[in-house]
Motif scaffolding. Structure first.
Motif, short mmCIF file in Angstrom:
data_model
loop_
_atom_site.label_atom_id
_atom_site.label_comp_id
_atom_site.label_asym_id
_atom_site.label_seq_id
_atom_site.Cartn_x
_atom_site.Cartn_y
_atom_site.Cartn_z
N GLU A 1 2.41 1.82 -3.37
CA GLU A 1 1.45 2.29 -4.37
C GLU A 1 0.93 3.69 -4.04
O GLU A 1 0.57 4.46 -4.94
CB GLU A 1 0.26 1.31 -4.46
CG GLU A 1 0.63 -0.07 -4.96
CD GLU A 1 1.14 -0.05 -6.39
OE1 GLU A 1 0.68 0.82 -7.17
OE2 GLU A 1 1.99 -0.89 -6.74
N SER A 2 0.87 4.00 -2.74
CA SER A 2 0.27 5.28 -2.33
C SER A 2 1.26 6.42 -2.33
O SER A 2 0.86 7.59 -2.38
CB SER A 2 -0.34 5.15 -0.93
OG SER A 2 -1.29 4.11 -0.90
N ARG A 3 2.56 6.08 -2.23
CA ARG A 3 3.54 7.15 -2.04
C ARG A 3 3.48 8.17 -3.18
O ARG A 3 3.44 9.39 -2.95
CB ARG A 3 4.94 6.55 -1.93
CG ARG A 3 6.01 7.60 -1.57
CD ARG A 3 7.38 6.96 -1.43
NE ARG A 3 7.41 5.99 -0.34
CZ ARG A 3 7.52 4.68 -0.52
NH1 ARG A 3 7.63 4.18 -1.75
NH2 ARG A 3 7.54 3.85 0.50
N LEU B 1 0.82 -1.21 0.00
CA LEU B 1 0.00 0.00 0.00
C LEU B 1 0.85 1.26 0.00
O LEU B 1 0.58 2.23 -0.72
CB LEU B 1 -0.93 0.00 1.21
CG LEU B 1 -2.14 -0.94 1.16
CD1 LEU B 1 -2.85 -0.96 2.51
CD2 LEU B 1 -3.10 -0.51 0.06
N ALA B 2 1.88 1.24 0.86
CA ALA B 2 2.74 2.42 0.96
C ALA B 2 3.44 2.69 -0.37
O ALA B 2 3.56 3.85 -0.81
CB ALA B 2 3.77 2.23 2.07
N ALA C 1 1.05 8.68 -5.31
CA ALA C 1 -0.25 9.37 -5.35
C ALA C 1 -0.30 10.47 -4.29
O ALA C 1 -0.76 11.60 -4.56
CB ALA C 1 -1.38 8.37 -5.15
N LEU C 2 0.16 10.16 -3.05
CA LEU C 2 0.16 11.15 -1.98
C LEU C 2 1.09 12.31 -2.32
O LEU C 2 0.79 13.48 -2.02
CB LEU C 2 0.57 10.51 -0.65
CG LEU C 2 -0.45 9.56 -0.02
CD1 LEU C 2 0.17 8.82 1.17
CD2 LEU C 2 -1.68 10.36 0.43
N SER D 1 -4.75 14.13 3.40
CA SER D 1 -3.55 13.49 2.87
C SER D 1 -2.56 13.18 4.00
O SER D 1 -1.96 12.10 4.04
CB SER D 1 -2.89 14.40 1.82
OG SER D 1 -1.67 13.85 1.38
N LEU E 1 -0.76 5.15 7.45
CA LEU E 1 0.12 4.16 6.81
C LEU E 1 1.41 3.98 7.62
O LEU E 1 1.89 2.85 7.79
CB LEU E 1 0.44 4.58 5.38
CG LEU E 1 -0.71 4.48 4.37
CD1 LEU E 1 -0.32 5.12 3.05
CD2 LEU E 1 -1.11 3.03 4.16
N LEU F 1 -3.83 10.26 6.09
CA LEU F 1 -3.61 8.98 5.42
C LEU F 1 -2.15 8.57 5.50
O LEU F 1 -1.83 7.39 5.76
CB LEU F 1 -4.05 9.11 3.95
CG LEU F 1 -3.84 7.84 3.09
CD1 LEU F 1 -4.59 6.66 3.68
CD2 LEU F 1 -4.31 8.10 1.66
N GLN F 2 -1.25 9.52 5.34
CA GLN F 2 0.17 9.21 5.43
C GLN F 2 0.54 8.76 6.85
O GLN F 2 1.31 7.81 7.04
CB GLN F 2 0.99 10.44 5.03
CG GLN F 2 2.46 10.13 4.80
CD GLN F 2 3.15 11.24 4.01
OE1 GLN F 2 2.49 12.16 3.52
NE2 GLN F 2 4.45 11.13 3.85
#
Length: 515
Positions: A295-297, A292-293, A299-300, A331, A338, A334-335
């Motif tokens: 894939e999300s990094r 997740l981290a 995007a964030l 944002s 995670l 969410l960070q």
């Protein structure tokens, strides 16, 4: 007893080993008539009894006879006294003996007196062999039964004391009748403090009491239970896991009189299983969060970059600026989420150094100055004179205090009072209590507070206290939650002291929120 010319062992054929080996009783015969003496020795010796002789009461008193005799047979009238006068002192000299009086004649008054003084039997002369043999055989049988009962009792006592199982005997109302030594060693309860007390109220954690009472009532009704597992409260407030087998004890008529519970302490097994399951879950969570981290990094990062660009174009006073700031906060949350999950799932590798505990929690309280803002919040300290030195990973321990302090600040209304008590046990452990004056936790919350993803807050991951538990246990300690006196939540931690550290004396103090 050393035998003299006054008190002697009756002559027995030294080669008659069979007669000696089957000897039933040690008998003291007090008789001054040689013919009666010889007759009784012959009768008793024939049945394998060991017979020692005395001719008068004075012989007994002067030699300070030892209490090894099972039976005393004595003439009612001896040269230096009669039975009624001598029996009280003879019984004190020979507390384990039964007494048979032999008399040439007897009146009702003297016979009643003798029986009141504890005589077992009263036989008239001339003594018929079958009569004396039957009376002595009856006493021998009773002695054998008593010896067997004592032997079985000693065996049962030894089993109770040496068994590494936990053994509890309860009456039909659930009150403690007996516990064995291993129970007291493991649980800390002393037998004399538990006797007569309600076992479930004293020894079972409150959430499990209703279930265990149902098991107890079923056992009282005659249903045997096995494999019942429950927690057991120790005197230091910890909970050990025990697997029990319950059965009933009955009297000669088959009526149930008591409940026998035999348990095995499986705390280490349960903890090992829980640790293995937790490690498995953590590994799965870690893999998931890593993906997740990753894939999300990006995007964030794009979200944060776009937010900053929008902030440059949108004036602060604009209504749209509030929406942009809301996107930025979402944002960041969410960070942070995670990162918190990642920390929970990641293996804990400690970098220990010797520090004083009060320095750690004071530093953390200072870090939270912005979080406290203008609130009426105070940290109250109380610690022993040594300053409580520990070998810990300082950053990890700061995280422990940060999570505890943040929870207190979130739960308490002003004025907020957070108290930290810290003291040594004089050996190798340090005990740390962190409590607040908030609303406290109910029974369900106390039971689940260290479960991953359980939270009492409106927002949050519910991992803070799980992380606290993992860090404390990684240091070889433990943490539990109890009710604080007067309300609030109280967390009790145990940490290990370093092998050696320079000790500095410190006094109790109060640290104000604005300090």
């Amino acid at each position: 007893m050393a035998l003299s010319q006054n008190i002697r062992r009756a002559d027995i054929n030294p080669f008659d080993h069979h007669r000696i080996m089957k000897s039933e009783l040690n008998i003291l015969l007090i008789e001054d008539d040689p013919d009666a003496q010889a007759n009784l020795v012959d009768i008793l010796g024939h049945d394998g009894h060991q017979v020692s002789l005395a001719c008068s009461l004075g012989d007994i008193r002067s030699l300070g006879i030892q209490p090894r005799f099972d039976l005393v047979i004595l003439d009612r009238r001896l040269p230096d006294g009669n039975v009624e006068e001598a029996l009280p002192s003879l019984k004190s000299l020979l507390p384990n003996a039964e007494f048979i009086v032999v008399a040439g004649f007897a009146d009702v008054e003297s016979t009643i007196t003798a029986f009141r003084l504890g005589v077992t039997d009263y036989i008239l002369k001339p003594v018929h062999p079958d009569v004396i043999r039957e009376r002595v055989a009856r006493i021998a049988h009773e002695k054998r039964v008593m010896r067997e009962m004592h032997r079985q009792q000693r065996f049962a006592d030894q089993m109770m004391d040496t068994s590494e199982a936990l053994i509890v005997v309860l009456d039909l109302q659930g009150r403690v009748e007996r516990v064995n030594r291993h129970f007291t060693e493991v649980m800390g309860w002393k037998e004399n403090t538990l006797l007569g007390e309600d076992y479930i109220d004293h020894c079972i954690p409150e959430p499990e009491r209703a279930r265990i009472r149902e098991v107890f009532q079923a056992t009282v009704a005659g249903k045997r239970s096995t494999g019942v597992r429950n927690g057991m409260l120790t005197t230091d407030g910890r909970i050990r896991q025990v697997r029990w087998t319950d059965s009933t004890l009955t009297d000669d008529d088959g009526e149930i009189t008591s409940i026998l519970a035999i348990g095995v302490d499986i705390t280490d097994i349960v903890e090992a299983q829980d640790a293995a399951a937790r490690d498995h879950r953590l590994a799965a969570i870690g893999q998931t969060v890593t993906g997740l981290a990753h894939e999300s990094r990006n995007a964030l990062h794009r979200i944060n970059t776009s937010v900053e660009l929008l902030r440059l174009d949108i004036p602060i006073e604009s209504e749209s600026r509030e929406e942009v700031d809301s996107i930025a906060r979402a944002s960041a949350e969410l960070q942070n989420t995670l990162e918190e999950v990642r920390q929970y799932a990641a293996p804990i590798h400690l970098h220990r150094e010797s520090v004083f505990l009060h320095e750690v929690w004071r530093r953390v309280w200072g870090y939270l100055a912005n979080a406290r803002g203008n609130r009426d919040a105070e940290l109250i300290e109380a610690h022993c004179g040594c300053g409580c030195p520990v070998d810990v990973d300082v950053l990890r321990l700061e995280q422990v205090f940060r999570n505890l302090f943040e929870n207190s600040l979130a739960a308490c209304d002003d004025p907020v009072r957070v108290r930290v008590d810290c003291k040594c046990d004089g050996q190798e452990m340090i005990f740390v209590n962190v409590e607040d004056n908030g609303p406290g936790l109910n029974a369900e919350q106390r039971q689940k507070i260290f479960h991953p993803f359980f939270t009492t807050k409106a927002r949050g991951t519910g991992l803070g206290m799980s992380i606290v538990q993992r860090i404390v246990e990684a240091h070889g300690g433990d943490v539990q939650v109890v009710d604080a006196v007067g309300g609030g939540a109280k967390f009790k931690m145990r940490l290990r002291k370093p092998d050696s550290v320079n000790v500095t004396l410190c006094a109790d103090s109060k640290v104000k929120a604005d300090a």
